[in-house]
Scaffold this motif. Structure first.
Motif, PDB file in Angstrom:
ATOM      1  N   VAL A 214      40.906  63.489  22.171  1.00  0.00           N
ATOM      2  CA  VAL A 214      41.440  63.324  20.824  1.00  0.00           C
ATOM      3  C   VAL A 214      42.608  62.349  20.879  1.00  0.00           C
ATOM      4  CG1 VAL A 214      42.527  64.490  18.871  1.00  0.00           C
ATOM      5  CG2 VAL A 214      40.744  65.655  20.184  1.00  0.00           C
ATOM      6  N   GLN A 215      42.663  61.431  19.927  1.00  0.00           N
ATOM      7  CA  GLN A 215      43.796  60.513  19.861  1.00  0.00           C
ATOM      8  C   GLN A 215      45.070  61.283  19.535  1.00  0.00           C
ATOM      9  OE1 GLN A 215      44.378  57.401  20.428  1.00  0.00           O
ATOM     10  NE2 GLN A 215      42.411  56.355  20.481  1.00  0.00           N
ATOM     11  N   MET A 216      46.164  60.897  20.196  1.00  0.00           N
ATOM     12  CA  MET A 216      47.456  61.506  19.896  1.00  0.00           C
ATOM     13  C   MET A 216      48.501  60.402  19.865  1.00  0.00           C
ATOM     14  SD  MET A 216      48.334  63.312  23.575  1.00  0.00           S
ATOM     15  CE  MET A 216      46.666  63.905  23.921  1.00  0.00           C
ATOM     16  N   GLY A 217      49.567  60.624  19.141  1.00  0.00           N
ATOM     17  CA  GLY A 217      50.626  59.630  19.043  1.00  0.00           C
ATOM     18  C   GLY A 217      50.406  58.689  17.875  1.00  0.00           C
ATOM     19  N   ALA A 218      51.453  57.943  17.535  1.00  0.00           N
ATOM     20  CA  ALA A 218      51.382  56.963  16.456  1.00  0.00           C
ATOM     21  C   ALA A 218      50.461  55.825  16.887  1.00  0.00           C
ATOM     22  CB  ALA A 218      52.777  56.439  16.128  1.00  0.00           C
ATOM     23  N   SER A 219      49.398  55.589  16.145  1.00  0.00           N
ATOM     24  CA  SER A 219      48.344  54.667  16.569  1.00  0.00           C
ATOM     25  C   SER A 219      48.844  53.275  16.903  1.00  0.00           C
ATOM     26  CB  SER A 219      47.274  54.561  15.483  1.00  0.00           C
ATOM     27  OG  SER A 219      46.662  55.807  15.271  1.00  0.00           O
ATOM     28  N   ASP A 220      49.827  52.766  16.126  1.00  0.00           N
ATOM     29  CA  ASP A 220      50.259  51.387  16.291  1.00  0.00           C
ATOM     30  C   ASP A 220      51.521  51.255  17.145  1.00  0.00           C
ATOM     31  OD1 ASP A 220      51.882  52.636  14.459  1.00  0.00           O
ATOM     32  OD2 ASP A 220      52.065  50.899  13.130  1.00  0.00           O
ATOM     33  N   ALA A 221      52.035  52.356  17.690  1.00  0.00           N
ATOM     34  CA  ALA A 221      53.256  52.298  18.494  1.00  0.00           C
ATOM     35  C   ALA A 221      52.953  51.711  19.867  1.00  0.00           C
ATOM     36  CB  ALA A 221      53.852  53.695  18.642  1.00  0.00           C
ATOM     37  N   VAL A 263      45.013  55.456  24.872  1.00  0.00           N
ATOM     38  CA  VAL A 263      44.144  56.630  24.964  1.00  0.00           C
ATOM     39  C   VAL A 263      42.681  56.208  25.038  1.00  0.00           C
ATOM     40  CG1 VAL A 263      43.435  58.779  23.847  1.00  0.00           C
ATOM     41  CG2 VAL A 263      45.837  58.084  23.778  1.00  0.00           C
ATOM     42  N   SER A 264      42.305  55.212  24.256  1.00  0.00           N
ATOM     43  CA  SER A 264      40.918  54.736  24.275  1.00  0.00           C
ATOM     44  C   SER A 264      40.546  54.164  25.636  1.00  0.00           C
ATOM     45  CB  SER A 264      40.711  53.674  23.189  1.00  0.00           C
ATOM     46  OG  SER A 264      40.839  54.233  21.903  1.00  0.00           O
ATOM     47  N   THR A 265      41.425  53.362  26.217  1.00  0.00           N
ATOM     48  CA  THR A 265      41.148  52.752  27.520  1.00  0.00           C
ATOM     49  C   THR A 265      40.993  53.813  28.597  1.00  0.00           C
ATOM     50  OG1 THR A 265      42.359  50.742  26.926  1.00  0.00           O
ATOM     51  CG2 THR A 265      42.005  51.145  29.275  1.00  0.00           C
ATOM     52  N   LEU A 266      41.907  54.767  28.628  1.00  0.00           N
ATOM     53  CA  LEU A 266      41.836  55.824  29.640  1.00  0.00           C
ATOM     54  C   LEU A 266      40.600  56.705  29.439  1.00  0.00           C
ATOM     55  CD1 LEU A 266      45.595  56.879  29.889  1.00  0.00           C
ATOM     56  CD2 LEU A 266      44.276  55.475  31.492  1.00  0.00           C
ATOM     57  N   SER A 267      40.252  56.960  28.191  1.00  0.00           N
ATOM     58  CA  SER A 267      39.070  57.786  27.916  1.00  0.00           C
ATOM     59  C   SER A 267      37.790  57.074  28.356  1.00  0.00           C
ATOM     60  CB  SER A 267      39.003  58.132  26.429  1.00  0.00           C
ATOM     61  OG  SER A 267      37.903  58.969  26.161  1.00  0.00           O
ATOM     62  N   ARG A 268      37.709  55.785  28.102  1.00  0.00           N
ATOM     63  CA  ARG A 268      36.521  55.032  28.527  1.00  0.00           C
ATOM     64  C   ARG A 268      36.413  55.013  30.049  1.00  0.00           C
ATOM     65  NH1 ARG A 268      38.209  51.379  24.457  1.00  0.00           N
ATOM     66  NH2 ARG A 268      39.095  50.008  26.056  1.00  0.00           N
ATOM     67  N   GLU A 269      37.546  54.812  30.731  1.00  0.00           N
ATOM     68  CA  GLU A 269      37.524  54.722  32.187  1.00  0.00           C
ATOM     69  C   GLU A 269      37.204  56.070  32.828  1.00  0.00           C
ATOM     70  OE1 GLU A 269      37.563  52.214  34.106  1.00  0.00           O
ATOM     71  OE2 GLU A 269      38.174  50.611  32.747  1.00  0.00           O
ATOM     72  N   TYR A 270      37.745  57.145  32.264  1.00  0.00           N
ATOM     73  CA  TYR A 270      37.539  58.464  32.877  1.00  0.00           C
ATOM     74  C   TYR A 270      36.245  59.127  32.416  1.00  0.00           C
ATOM     75  CZ  TYR A 270      38.352  63.116  34.702  1.00  0.00           C
ATOM     76  OH  TYR A 270      38.228  64.302  35.390  1.00  0.00           O
ATOM     77  N   ARG A 276      37.643  60.920  19.856  1.00  0.00           N
ATOM     78  CA  ARG A 276      37.155  61.226  18.507  1.00  0.00           C
ATOM     79  C   ARG A 276      38.199  62.098  17.812  1.00  0.00           C
ATOM     80  NH1 ARG A 276      31.700  64.301  18.426  1.00  0.00           N
ATOM     81  NH2 ARG A 276      31.052  62.350  19.444  1.00  0.00           N
ATOM     82  N   GLY A 277      38.540  61.714  16.593  1.00  0.00           N
ATOM     83  CA  GLY A 277      39.545  62.470  15.866  1.00  0.00           C
ATOM     84  C   GLY A 277      40.943  62.062  16.278  1.00  0.00           C
ATOM     85  N   ARG A 278      41.908  62.574  15.546  1.00  0.00           N
ATOM     86  CA  ARG A 278      43.293  62.221  15.816  1.00  0.00           C
ATOM     87  C   ARG A 278      44.205  63.330  15.340  1.00  0.00           C
ATOM     88  NH1 ARG A 278      47.106  59.524  12.546  1.00  0.00           N
ATOM     89  NH2 ARG A 278      48.793  58.528  13.716  1.00  0.00           N
ATOM     90  N   ILE A 279      45.234  63.603  16.141  1.00  0.00           N
ATOM     91  CA  ILE A 279      46.265  64.563  15.747  1.00  0.00           C
ATOM     92  C   ILE A 279      47.480  63.776  15.294  1.00  0.00           C
ATOM     93  CG2 ILE A 279      47.686  66.509  16.481  1.00  0.00           C
ATOM     94  CD1 ILE A 279      45.696  67.027  18.708  1.00  0.00           C
ATOM     95  N   ALA A 280      48.003  64.084  14.127  1.00  0.00           N
ATOM     96  CA  ALA A 280      49.162  63.371  13.598  1.00  0.00           C
ATOM     97  C   ALA A 280      50.340  63.491  14.559  1.00  0.00           C
ATOM     98  CB  ALA A 280      49.543  63.937  12.230  1.00  0.00           C
ATOM     99  N   PRO A 281      51.133  62.428  14.713  1.00  0.00           N
ATOM    100  CA  PRO A 281      52.225  62.429  15.682  1.00  0.00           C
ATOM    101  C   PRO A 281      53.165  63.620  15.576  1.00  0.00           C
ATOM    102  CG  PRO A 281      51.922  60.229  14.791  1.00  0.00           C
ATOM    103  CD  PRO A 281      51.007  61.138  14.018  1.00  0.00           C
ATOM    104  N   LYS A 282      53.633  63.926  14.372  1.00  0.00           N
ATOM    105  CA  LYS A 282      54.574  65.032  14.217  1.00  0.00           C
ATOM    106  C   LYS A 282      53.916  66.363  14.543  1.00  0.00           C
ATOM    107  CE  LYS A 282      58.268  62.826  13.032  1.00  0.00           C
ATOM    108  NZ  LYS A 282      59.445  62.818  13.943  1.00  0.00           N
ATOM    109  N   LEU A 283      52.638  66.493  14.216  1.00  0.00           N
ATOM    110  CA  LEU A 283      51.923  67.735  14.513  1.00  0.00           C
ATOM    111  C   LEU A 283      51.801  67.928  16.018  1.00  0.00           C
ATOM    112  CD1 LEU A 283      50.412  70.190  13.512  1.00  0.00           C
ATOM    113  CD2 LEU A 283      48.333  68.792  13.378  1.00  0.00           C
ATOM    114  N   VAL A 284      51.630  66.839  16.762  1.00  0.00           N
ATOM    115  CA  VAL A 284      51.549  66.945  18.217  1.00  0.00           C
ATOM    116  C   VAL A 284      52.826  67.533  18.767  1.00  0.00           C
ATOM    117  CG1 VAL A 284      51.353  65.658  20.373  1.00  0.00           C
ATOM    118  CG2 VAL A 284      49.918  65.038  18.431  1.00  0.00           C
ATOM    119  N   GLU A 285      53.976  67.013  18.326  1.00  0.00           N
ATOM    120  CA  GLU A 285      55.256  67.499  18.832  1.00  0.00           C
ATOM    121  C   GLU A 285      55.458  68.971  18.514  1.00  0.00           C
ATOM    122  OE1 GLU A 285      58.716  65.069  18.270  1.00  0.00           O
ATOM    123  OE2 GLU A 285      57.500  63.274  17.953  1.00  0.00           O
TER     124      GLU A 285
END
Length: 357
Positions: A214-221, A263-270, A276-285
């Motif tokens: 799952v994607q985590m963190g601010a997408s464009d940071a 996250v995408s690069t590491l997911s493809r490599e591993y 798939r999907g994303r958790i909002a940055p503040k919700l992750v914290e």
């Protein structure tokens, strides 16, 4: 003949730095200042270097580095270069401990530099994150900009760099500011799986359950990582180059991936698949306050996730101009991500690589 004093040995960067210093000049001598509790490990690593590498026990947090008169007088009479790496790098470090080691310790190292009779240069290892909570572009010449900080690690490294800069009129120094340091770009070797390796742990756990990450963190940071071999090579090159005296160099990726791309690069490599999907940055914290959620996210500490949400870029014009003549440019993350993941996959179940908290 150069005689280097190195703090931070036998740490991951420190032991690679010592090896490079010895390889660079067959006549060079290195003295590693080591905490007593690390002395046995340091001596074991130093055995192959022979008399060119000396292990001296001491404590940067004490005046005169807790050295006896004989060691102090001998070192101040012969040391030409000081490489100050030792610090508390834990993002959750208590303020008092961080102050004592990162700030007072730096002042004590500066005291030794000032006393050295043959002194030529200090290479002070700071961090790009002395920028604190600043956003936008941070330039290498900038430091005191009214910023606040994410943690006591950043704050005390900032205070230490202020002290180093104040003493540069009498202690020739080059300041190096690495971003988040990861494993060797060729072998993938690292010392522990923290920082972006927490993302790999989360990807691994999802893959074992047959689930996508799952994607985590601010997408464009931007998320800035740099391999240890580049960092070590840059430190050594800068320390002996007259052109870098007084300079501050960002040892970072000039074109960092965004949090989404990381996250995408590491997911493809591993896992061979996109997240798939994303958790909002503040919700992750907030979610990481719950033990089971933290475990499901690879054990990611709350202190680390904020770096996935921080919109900051580090300018590298001085580093590029001064290190390019040495053939040094940081590799792009895509160029060594596979090696990083390969090493992680081979050691992810080894408790020796788990961060000690």
């Amino acid at each position: 003949m150069s005689h280097a004093l190195v703090t931070g040995f036998p740490g991951f960067i420190g032991r690679r730095l010592v090896r490079r210093l010895l390889d660079r000049d067959p006549d060079a001598r290195v003295t590693a200042l080591v905490e007593p509790r690390m002395a046995d490990a340091a001596r074991a690593l130093a055995a192959d270097a022979g008399e060119r590498l000396e292990i001296v026990t001491g404590d940067i947090a004490r005046r005169r580095l807790d050295l006896g008169d004989d060691d102090w007088n001998r070192l101040t009479g012969s040391v030409t270069h000081v490489f100050h790496l030792a610090a508390i790098y834990d993002l959750a470090v208590p303020e008092e401990l961080a102050q004592r080691v990162n700030v007072d310790g730096t002042g004590n190292v500066l005291e030794l530099c000032a006393a050295c009779e043959r002194f030529e240069r200090q290479a002070y290892i700071s961090t790009a994150y002395v920028a604190g909570l600043r956003t936008g572009v941070v330039y290498e010449h900038e430091l005191v900009m009214g910023q606040s900080f994410k943690n006591h690690y950043e704050k005390t490294k900032f205070q230490a760099e202020v002290w180093v800069r104040d003493e540069m009129h009498r202690i020739p120094t080059t300041i190096l500011r690495p971003a988040i340091v990861v494993g060797d770009s060729t072998t993938g070797e690292t010392e522990k799986f923290d920082g972006p390796y927490y993302i790999l742990r989360a990807i691994s756990q999802a893959a074992r359950l047959g689930q996508p990450a799952v994607q985590m963190g601010a997408s464009d940071a931007p998320f800035n990582v740099v391999p240890v071999d580049y960092v070590v090579a840059a430190i050594v090159a800068a320390a002996f180059d007259p052109a870098t005296e007084g300079a501050t160099l960002h040892l970072v990726d000039p074109e960092p991936l965004t949090a989404r791309e990381l996250v995408s690069t590491l997911s493809r490599e591993y896992a061979g698949r996109e997240p798939r999907g994303r958790i909002a940055p503040k919700l992750v914290e907030v979610a990481l306050r719950v033990g089971k959620v933290q475990e499901a996210m690879g054990g990611t500490p709350r202190e680390s996730i904020v770096y996935l949400n921080h919109r900051v870029r580090f300018d590298t014009r001085q580093a590029v101009d001064l290190l390019a003549p040495h053939g040094l440019t940081p590799p792009r993350f895509e160029e060594y991500a596979a090696n990083m993941v390969r090493f992680f996959r081979g050691h992810e179940d080894d408790p020796a690589f788990s961060p000690k908290r």
